[in-house]
Motif scaffolding. Structure first.
Motif, PDB file in Angstrom:
ATOM      1  N   ARG A   7       0.827  -1.211   0.000  1.00  0.00           N
ATOM      2  CA  ARG A   7       0.000   0.000   0.000  1.00  0.00           C
ATOM      3  C   ARG A   7       0.857   1.256   0.000  1.00  0.00           C
ATOM      4  O   ARG A   7       0.463   2.265  -0.579  1.00  0.00           O
ATOM      5  N   GLU A   8       1.975   1.204   0.637  1.00  0.00           N
ATOM      6  CA  GLU A   8       2.895   2.328   0.651  1.00  0.00           C
ATOM      7  C   GLU A   8       4.199   1.899  -0.016  1.00  0.00           C
ATOM      8  O   GLU A   8       5.292   2.148   0.488  1.00  0.00           O
TER       9      GLU A   8
ATOM     10  N   ARG B 268       1.097  -9.428   2.651  1.00  0.00           N
ATOM     11  CA  ARG B 268      -0.324  -9.330   2.973  1.00  0.00           C
ATOM     12  C   ARG B 268      -1.065  -8.487   1.933  1.00  0.00           C
ATOM     13  O   ARG B 268      -2.138  -8.870   1.453  1.00  0.00           O
ATOM     14  N   ASP B 269      -0.494  -7.322   1.595  1.00  0.00           N
ATOM     15  CA  ASP B 269      -1.159  -6.443   0.625  1.00  0.00           C
ATOM     16  C   ASP B 269      -1.233  -7.098  -0.751  1.00  0.00           C
ATOM     17  O   ASP B 269      -2.260  -7.037  -1.437  1.00  0.00           O
ATOM     18  N   THR B 270      -0.136  -7.732  -1.166  1.00  0.00           N
ATOM     19  CA  THR B 270      -0.102  -8.343  -2.494  1.00  0.00           C
ATOM     20  C   THR B 270      -1.061  -9.521  -2.588  1.00  0.00           C
ATOM     21  O   THR B 270      -1.823  -9.641  -3.558  1.00  0.00           O
ATOM     22  N   LEU B 271      -1.048 -10.392  -1.584  1.00  0.00           N
ATOM     23  CA  LEU B 271      -1.965 -11.533  -1.601  1.00  0.00           C
ATOM     24  C   LEU B 271      -3.410 -11.068  -1.511  1.00  0.00           C
ATOM     25  O   LEU B 271      -4.309 -11.653  -2.133  1.00  0.00           O
TER      26      LEU B 271
END
Length: 406
Positions: free
Chosen positions: A281-282, A292-295
């Motif tokens: 996200r950043e 976590r963000d990518t998955l």
């Protein structure tokens, strides 16, 4: 802190320009005890402080949309605010250029939208006039927006934060929201630095906005899909290649404007941004990775549809990010005299919080939801910085029921 009787306690999550504009409008309206909760150590740490500084005139947006309406008013309010506060505001003008005859029909559509949106003093021009304005530009036709300007949005955000404090509000930095509990008539916000009991909560959390929406029980859709925008800085000795702003005709399938040239408010010239899916996200660089963000993005129901529709664009943007000659080729189409060495070094990248529906669609317009006493800005990408003070007025009138003086 003692709150006077009859004063509403309002929290604003997010110290970017939109959150600060809303907090400022509330603080100046009176009868509100305003607190801004910002997780970083400074305001304008993310989207506000990482963009090109352009004050858009409203060329691109669907007539009648919130973007069209609020951008037009926001440009005027931003200009007036900069004049009042002694902040730099430079009307350098913008050319949107059709490089080939095949792009002219899309330029026609931009011109129609711009005129419907009341863009001031818009002009359709040919090659001779184009080169009077930008001597090094190439193309067959363009629209000229003379009142498109550049500013320092981080400085504007700092000034707005100062306005909030002077009006009796608080701007709490290093204060990350970790939980929200809504109840009868009040909302309790837990942060890394203590809790706050509020009558109203307004979430302007940008890249974290969908996570905050889930905390208050809102729909998980739309989700935020982060796109990194990377810039190159033009060598100072070659900055005379660009006087103002030179933009391509955007592809209507994507909510991005394409690589362009922008002379900034302090006379640096940037080339970009592109639009690369970020791995966090950043995620301001390829080394910034959040599993976590990518998955989470890959598991989103809209992911297969988005990939099928836009994989070619993704491959092109990622390739240009990794290979300077490909990035250079996109830029040189508008300024043929550009040389590879003119792209002196990469500037600080930005990450755009792009809302993404469960059907795979990329939301185009601003989106504001209401869940009880909580107001959620679910999609506020460009031109949100331009529109920030107009967005604030819209939220106060339409979602908080505050009567504003005209």
């Amino acid at each position: 802190m003692t709150v006077p009787l009859g004063t509403e306690r309002v929290g604003v999550v997010g110290g970017g320009i939109v959150g600060l504009a809303i907090a400022r409008a509330l603080a100046l309206a009176g009868d509100f005890d305003v607190v801004v909760l910002e997780k970083e150590r400074r305001v304008a740490a993310h989207q506000t402080g990482h963009n090109s500084g352009v004050v858009h005139a409203g060329l691109y947006y669907q007539p009648g949309s919130l973007k069209a309406l609020l951008c037009a008013r926001g440009r005027e309010l931003t200009r007036d605010y900069c004049q009042e506060r002694g902040l730099p505001y430079r009307e350098l003008g913008k050319l949107v250029v059709a490089v080939t005859p095949e792009e002219v029909p899309r330029l026609d559509d931009i011109e129609r939208r711009a005129r419907a949106n009341g863009v001031p003093d818009l002009a359709r021009i040919g090659p001779d006039r184009m080169r009077e304005l930008e001597p090094h530009v190439a193309g067959v036709a363009a629209v000229h927006s003379p009142h498109t300007a550049v500013v320092d949005y981080a400085a504007i955000a700092e000034a707005m934060a100062d306005d909030v404090r002077r009006a009796g509000g608080r701007v709490l930095l290093s204060t990350e929201v970790v939980g929200v509990r809504t109840g009868e008539g009040t909302t309790t916000v837990a942060t890394s630095a203590g809790s706050h009991t509020l009558d109203r909560l307004i979430v302007c959390a940008g890249l974290q906005s969908d996570l905050l929406a889930r905390m208050v029980g809102a729909s998980p859709s739309p989700r935020i899909l982060p796109f990194r925008g990377e810039y190159w800085t033009l060598a100072p000795s070659r900055s005379d290649l660009v006087r103002g702003m030179i933009y391509p005709v955007p592809d209507p399938r994507f909510p991005f404007l394409g690589v362009h040239f922008t002379r900034g408010v302090y006379d640096d010239v940037h080339v970009g941004p592109n639009a690369v899916p970020a791995l966090a996200r950043e995620g301001y660089g390829w080394g910034d990775v959040s599993v976590r963000d990518t998955l989470g993005s890959l598991a989103w129901p809209g992911a297969p549809t988005l990939f099928r529709q836009h994989w070619r664009m993704g491959v092109r943007e990622i390739s240009a990010s990794l290979l300077k000659p490909l990035y250079f080729r996109q830029a040189r189409a508008f300024v043929p005299e550009l040389r590879p060495s003119d792209l002196a070094h990469k500037a600080a990248a930005g990450v755009r919080a792009q809302a993404w529906g469960a059907d795979g669609s990329l939301l185009d317009d601003f989106a504001v939801d209401q869940v009880g006493s909580v107001t959620l800005l679910r999609n506020a990408p460009s031109p949100a910085a331009t529109s920030s003070m107009a967005i604030a007025d819209h939220v106060l009138r339409e979602h908080l029921g505050v009567t504003l003086q005209s």
